[in-house]
Design a protein around this motif. Structure first.
Motif, mmCIF file in Angstrom:
data_model
loop_
_atom_site.group_PDB
_atom_site.id
_atom_site.type_symbol
_atom_site.label_atom_id
_atom_site.label_comp_id
_atom_site.label_asym_id
_atom_site.label_seq_id
_atom_site.Cartn_x
_atom_site.Cartn_y
_atom_site.Cartn_z
ATOM 1 N N LEU A 1 0.846 -1.206 0.000
ATOM 2 C CA LEU A 1 0.000 0.000 0.000
ATOM 3 C C LEU A 1 0.880 1.254 0.000
ATOM 4 C CD1 LEU A 1 -2.872 -1.030 2.418
ATOM 5 C CD2 LEU A 1 -3.129 -0.271 0.039
ATOM 6 N N ALA A 2 1.933 1.250 0.838
ATOM 7 C CA ALA A 2 2.809 2.436 0.928
ATOM 8 C C ALA A 2 3.480 2.686 -0.414
ATOM 9 C CB ALA A 2 3.852 2.209 2.022
ATOM 10 N N ARG A 3 3.988 1.614 -1.047
ATOM 11 C CA ARG A 3 4.697 1.785 -2.331
ATOM 12 C C ARG A 3 3.718 2.232 -3.413
ATOM 13 N NH1 ARG A 3 8.989 -2.644 -4.483
ATOM 14 N NH2 ARG A 3 10.291 -1.567 -2.967
ATOM 15 N N THR A 4 2.510 1.670 -3.378
ATOM 16 C CA THR A 4 1.521 2.039 -4.404
ATOM 17 C C THR A 4 1.090 3.486 -4.192
ATOM 18 O OG1 THR A 4 0.754 -0.259 -4.382
ATOM 19 C CG2 THR A 4 -0.670 1.374 -5.459
ATOM 20 N N ARG A 5 0.907 3.875 -2.941
ATOM 21 C CA ARG A 5 0.513 5.265 -2.635
ATOM 22 C C ARG A 5 1.581 6.231 -3.156
ATOM 23 N NH1 ARG A 5 -0.306 4.337 2.653
ATOM 24 N NH2 ARG A 5 -2.417 3.507 2.315
ATOM 25 N N GLU A 6 2.838 5.843 -2.981
ATOM 26 C CA GLU A 6 3.948 6.726 -3.363
ATOM 27 C C GLU A 6 4.159 6.767 -4.877
ATOM 28 O OE1 GLU A 6 7.664 5.344 -1.828
ATOM 29 O OE2 GLU A 6 8.826 6.683 -3.121
ATOM 30 N N ARG A 7 4.080 5.568 -5.552
ATOM 31 C CA ARG A 7 4.476 5.496 -6.953
ATOM 32 C C ARG A 7 3.300 5.455 -7.913
ATOM 33 N NH1 ARG A 7 9.179 0.774 -6.513
ATOM 34 N NH2 ARG A 7 10.447 1.815 -4.929
ATOM 35 N N ARG A 8 2.196 4.877 -7.508
ATOM 36 C CA ARG A 8 1.056 4.692 -8.418
ATOM 37 C C ARG A 8 -0.250 4.913 -7.679
ATOM 38 N NH1 ARG A 8 1.493 1.645 -12.958
ATOM 39 N NH2 ARG A 8 -0.631 2.430 -13.304
ATOM 40 N N PRO A 9 -0.474 6.151 -7.178
ATOM 41 C CA PRO A 9 -1.736 6.425 -6.469
ATOM 42 C C PRO A 9 -2.962 6.104 -7.331
ATOM 43 C CG PRO A 9 -0.562 8.471 -7.009
ATOM 44 C CD PRO A 9 0.385 7.352 -7.284
ATOM 45 N N ASP A 10 -2.769 6.093 -8.668
ATOM 46 C CA ASP A 10 -3.914 5.767 -9.536
ATOM 47 C C ASP A 10 -4.405 4.328 -9.363
ATOM 48 O OD1 ASP A 10 -1.243 5.350 -10.815
ATOM 49 O OD2 ASP A 10 -2.459 4.296 -12.304
ATOM 50 N N LEU A 11 -3.541 3.469 -8.782
ATOM 51 C CA LEU A 11 -3.938 2.054 -8.617
ATOM 52 C C LEU A 11 -4.619 1.805 -7.267
ATOM 53 C CD1 LEU A 11 -0.759 0.149 -9.934
ATOM 54 C CD2 LEU A 11 -2.933 0.482 -11.115
#
Ligand SMILES: Nc1ncccc1[N+](=O)[O-]
Length: 228
Positions: free
Chosen positions: A213-223
């Protein structure tokens, strides 16, 4: 699965006969046919392109060459894929869907692409998908085909040694995969996170979810799912 690829540089596709894809071919899980588009030319110069109607830069690939080629190599029950920067985005979901296809034929365009009538004509007979692997322009479709074939074939049962590994892929739960570690436990003063060195699998799963979740929030908030 049978895979056909048409290109004016068929040797560009040789990497697909190596490593894991090569093993899948050797084991008969996948059959790969590559075709040289120039074999369907009918002039002494073996021309595959011509200048575009309405002007504009570059050249357009000829329908009088592509048409007969696809008539020969793409049967009615196959899926015809045309890699193009103007295509629908190729995603893990696309790979999942394609991994269940019996026969996929890829038409690699170069120059400014293929005369649109080739696709419109083929669509009368076969399912056609124009897809893109990203918002950038390659010189031709071959590299995109290698990427899409790798993403698709690895999902076919038996191709990956450890079947569960593609279940934990990035995107398989819609999020980016978090960090991975292996021995040694300390390397150049950097430690493997304590939770992973312990034995509490429930805590490890929770930690992995938080990292994703942290990595997605940082790199791909669209996902991110709406509530996150
Ligand atoms: N991005 C691309 N550029 C050229 C040909 C194909 C492409 N694609 O993404 O499939």
């Amino acid at each position: 699965m049978r895979i056909g690829v048409v290109s004016i540089f068929p040797s560009y596709l040789e990497p697909m006969r190596m490593a894991l894809l090569g093993k899948a071919i050797d084991r008969g899980i996948v059959a790969l046919d590559t075709y040289d588009l120039r074999d369907w030319t009918h002039d002494v110069h073996r021309a595959v392109d011509d200048s575009p109607y309405g002007g504009g830069p570059g050249m357009v690939m000829k329908p009088t060459v592509w048409g007969p080629c696809l008539d020969d190599v793409c049967p009615d029950d196959a899926l015809l894929v045309v890699p193009t920067p103007a295509g629908v985005p190729f995603t893990q979901a696309t790979a999942q869907a394609w991994s269940r296809e019996k026969h996929i034929v890829f038409a690699c365009g170069r120059y400014e692409g293929i005369d649109q009538r080739v696709i419109d004509d083929a669509a009368k007979r076969v399912r056609v998908q124009e897809v893109s692997i990203g918002d950038f322009v390659l010189i031709g479709g071959e590299v995109a085909v290698i990427a899409m074939v790798e993403a698709t074939v690895r999902l076919i049962d038996g191709v990956l040694g450890n079947a569960s590994s593609h279940q934990q892929d990035s995107f398989s739960d819609g999020l980016l995969e978090g960090p991975s570690y292996t021995r040694p436990p300390v390397w150049r003063g950097l430690e493997v996170p304590e939770v992973l060195r312990g034995g509490d699998h429930a805590k490890q799963q929770q930690w992995r979810r938080e990292q994703s979740l942290a990595r997605t929030r940082e790199r791909r908030p669209d996902l991110l799912p709406p509530e996150q």
